[in-house]
Write a protein that holds these residues in place. Sequence first.
Motif, PDB file in Angstrom:
ATOM      1  N   VAL A   8       0.838  -1.203   0.000  1.00 41.24           N
ATOM      2  CA  VAL A   8       0.000   0.000   0.000  1.00 41.24           C
ATOM      3  C   VAL A   8       0.875   1.256   0.000  1.00 41.24           C
ATOM      4  O   VAL A   8       0.550   2.243  -0.663  1.00 41.24           O
ATOM      5  N   THR A   9       1.990   1.207   0.700  1.00 42.34           N
ATOM      6  CA  THR A   9       2.891   2.359   0.760  1.00 42.34           C
ATOM      7  C   THR A   9       3.622   2.570  -0.557  1.00 42.34           C
ATOM      8  O   THR A   9       3.731   3.699  -1.035  1.00 42.34           O
ATOM      9  N   THR A  10       4.103   1.495  -1.160  1.00 47.62           N
ATOM     10  CA  THR A  10       4.910   1.638  -2.375  1.00 47.62           C
ATOM     11  C   THR A  10       4.089   1.766  -3.650  1.00 47.62           C
ATOM     12  O   THR A  10       4.556   2.359  -4.617  1.00 47.62           O
ATOM     13  N   GLU A  11       2.877   1.211  -3.667  1.00 42.64           N
ATOM     14  CA  GLU A  11       2.045   1.275  -4.873  1.00 42.64           C
ATOM     15  C   GLU A  11       0.584   1.567  -4.531  1.00 42.64           C
ATOM     16  O   GLU A  11      -0.295   0.742  -4.778  1.00 42.64           O
ATOM     17  N   PRO A  12       0.289   2.753  -3.981  1.00 38.72           N
ATOM     18  CA  PRO A  12      -1.076   3.056  -3.555  1.00 38.72           C
ATOM     19  C   PRO A  12      -2.084   3.158  -4.708  1.00 38.72           C
ATOM     20  O   PRO A  12      -3.286   3.077  -4.475  1.00 38.72           O
ATOM     21  N   ASP A  13      -1.604   3.279  -5.936  1.00 38.25           N
ATOM     22  CA  ASP A  13      -2.517   3.304  -7.077  1.00 38.25           C
ATOM     23  C   ASP A  13      -2.988   1.904  -7.458  1.00 38.25           C
ATOM     24  O   ASP A  13      -3.984   1.754  -8.164  1.00 38.25           O
ATOM     25  N   ARG A  14      -2.319   0.873  -6.953  1.00 32.82           N
ATOM     26  CA  ARG A  14      -2.691  -0.511  -7.261  1.00 32.82           C
ATOM     27  C   ARG A  14      -3.212  -1.285  -6.066  1.00 32.82           C
ATOM     28  O   ARG A  14      -3.987  -2.227  -6.219  1.00 32.82           O
ATOM     29  N   PHE A  15      -2.751  -0.926  -4.859  1.00 28.76           N
ATOM     30  CA  PHE A  15      -3.102  -1.683  -3.663  1.00 28.76           C
ATOM     31  C   PHE A  15      -3.676  -0.770  -2.594  1.00 28.76           C
ATOM     32  O   PHE A  15      -3.321   0.400  -2.516  1.00 28.76           O
ATOM     33  N   PHE A  16      -4.554  -1.324  -1.746  1.00 30.89           N
ATOM     34  CA  PHE A  16      -5.186  -0.540  -0.685  1.00 30.89           C
ATOM     35  C   PHE A  16      -5.506  -1.432   0.505  1.00 30.89           C
ATOM     36  O   PHE A  16      -5.483  -2.662   0.412  1.00 30.89           O
ATOM     37  N   ARG A  17      -5.806  -0.782   1.604  1.00 29.75           N
ATOM     38  CA  ARG A  17      -6.221  -1.493   2.820  1.00 29.75           C
ATOM     39  C   ARG A  17      -7.740  -1.621   2.785  1.00 29.75           C
ATOM     40  O   ARG A  17      -8.453  -0.624   2.906  1.00 29.75           O
ATOM     41  N   PRO A  18      -8.262  -2.839   2.632  1.00 31.20           N
ATOM     42  CA  PRO A  18      -9.716  -2.992   2.508  1.00 31.20           C
ATOM     43  C   PRO A  18     -10.433  -2.794   3.845  1.00 31.20           C
ATOM     44  O   PRO A  18      -9.847  -3.008   4.909  1.00 31.20           O
ATOM     45  N   PRO A  19     -11.696  -2.372   3.764  1.00 30.13           N
ATOM     46  CA  PRO A  19     -12.468  -2.246   5.005  1.00 30.13           C
ATOM     47  C   PRO A  19     -12.673  -3.618   5.651  1.00 30.13           C
ATOM     48  O   PRO A  19     -12.543  -4.649   4.995  1.00 30.13           O
ATOM     49  N   TYR A  20     -12.977  -3.609   6.926  1.00 27.66           N
ATOM     50  CA  TYR A  20     -13.253  -4.817   7.724  1.00 27.66           C
ATOM     51  C   TYR A  20     -12.009  -5.677   7.939  1.00 27.66           C
ATOM     52  O   TYR A  20     -11.557  -5.838   9.048  1.00 27.66           O
ATOM     53  N   VAL A  21     -11.468  -6.254   6.873  1.00 28.62           N
ATOM     54  CA  VAL A  21     -10.366  -7.203   7.005  1.00 28.62           C
ATOM     55  C   VAL A  21      -8.987  -6.554   6.921  1.00 28.62           C
ATOM     56  O   VAL A  21      -7.979  -7.195   7.202  1.00 28.62           O
ATOM     57  N   GLY A  22      -8.936  -5.304   6.561  1.00 27.71           N
ATOM     58  CA  GLY A  22      -7.654  -4.601   6.475  1.00 27.71           C
ATOM     59  C   GLY A  22      -6.936  -4.540   7.808  1.00 27.71           C
ATOM     60  O   GLY A  22      -5.706  -4.622   7.864  1.00 27.71           O
ATOM     61  N   ALA A  23      -7.682  -4.441   8.889  1.00 32.03           N
ATOM     62  CA  ALA A  23      -7.075  -4.398  10.226  1.00 32.03           C
ATOM     63  C   ALA A  23      -6.374  -5.710  10.571  1.00 32.03           C
ATOM     64  O   ALA A  23      -5.502  -5.736  11.433  1.00 32.03           O
ATOM     65  N   ARG A  24      -6.751  -6.805   9.880  1.00 31.85           N
ATOM     66  CA  ARG A  24      -6.103  -8.107  10.092  1.00 31.85           C
ATOM     67  C   ARG A  24      -4.956  -8.336   9.107  1.00 31.85           C
ATOM     68  O   ARG A  24      -4.435  -9.442   9.001  1.00 31.85           O
ATOM     69  N   GLY A  25      -4.591  -7.301   8.351  1.00 29.51           N
ATOM     70  CA  GLY A  25      -3.469  -7.410   7.427  1.00 29.51           C
ATOM     71  C   GLY A  25      -3.834  -7.796   6.007  1.00 29.51           C
ATOM     72  O   GLY A  25      -2.955  -7.953   5.170  1.00 29.51           O
ATOM     73  N   TRP A  26      -5.130  -7.940   5.717  1.00 25.19           N
ATOM     74  CA  TRP A  26      -5.521  -8.291   4.355  1.00 25.19           C
ATOM     75  C   TRP A  26      -5.163  -7.160   3.408  1.00 25.19           C
ATOM     76  O   TRP A  26      -5.073  -5.995   3.793  1.00 25.19           O
ATOM     77  N   LEU A  27      -5.007  -7.505   2.137  1.00 21.90           N
ATOM     78  CA  LEU A  27      -4.601  -6.576   1.094  1.00 21.90           C
ATOM     79  C   LEU A  27      -5.719  -6.436   0.075  1.00 21.90           C
ATOM     80  O   LEU A  27      -6.349  -7.427  -0.297  1.00 21.90           O
ATOM     81  N   GLY A  28      -5.947  -5.231  -0.396  1.00 25.72           N
ATOM     82  CA  GLY A  28      -6.862  -4.986  -1.498  1.00 25.72           C
ATOM     83  C   GLY A  28      -6.050  -4.736  -2.755  1.00 25.72           C
ATOM     84  O   GLY A  28      -5.052  -4.017  -2.715  1.00 25.72           O
TER      85      GLY A  28
END
Length: 126
Positions: free
Chosen positions: A52-72
């Motif tokens: 998410v830090t290096t490629e925010p145009d391609r990856f994001f922190r999804p709602p709900y499961v993002g807090a558990r480390g999931w990737l969008g």
Amino acid sequence: MSLPGASERLSRGAPAFFAGKQFVMLWPDGHHDHGFPHLWCAAPPGAQDEMVTTEPDRFFRPPYVGARGWLGARLDGEVDWGELTAICRDAFRVVAPKALVAELDRVAADGRAPGPEERRRTRRRP
């Protein structure tokens, strides 16, 4: 992509993939505030922050499961399907039982897909 013991079924009206637990959720029409096609997947520790830090145009922190480390991961625009395959394999490794991860490693070392006999041998018996 073939992953030992993985199954597909609907979850919340969208395709989802499981190996014991859910490891990938596909949102082809978008979901919540993300109106673009994307997927959510389990990720190894630290992977979400890095991507998410290096490629925010391609990856994001999804709602709900993002807090558990999931990737969008966005699926619109140019998608590196080889990279996405590797990301989904990593997601599988995060949630799959050890026997299935070992089977995946065996298959990768052999360079072939597991046959029905191998799949039966690695299934847990009650």
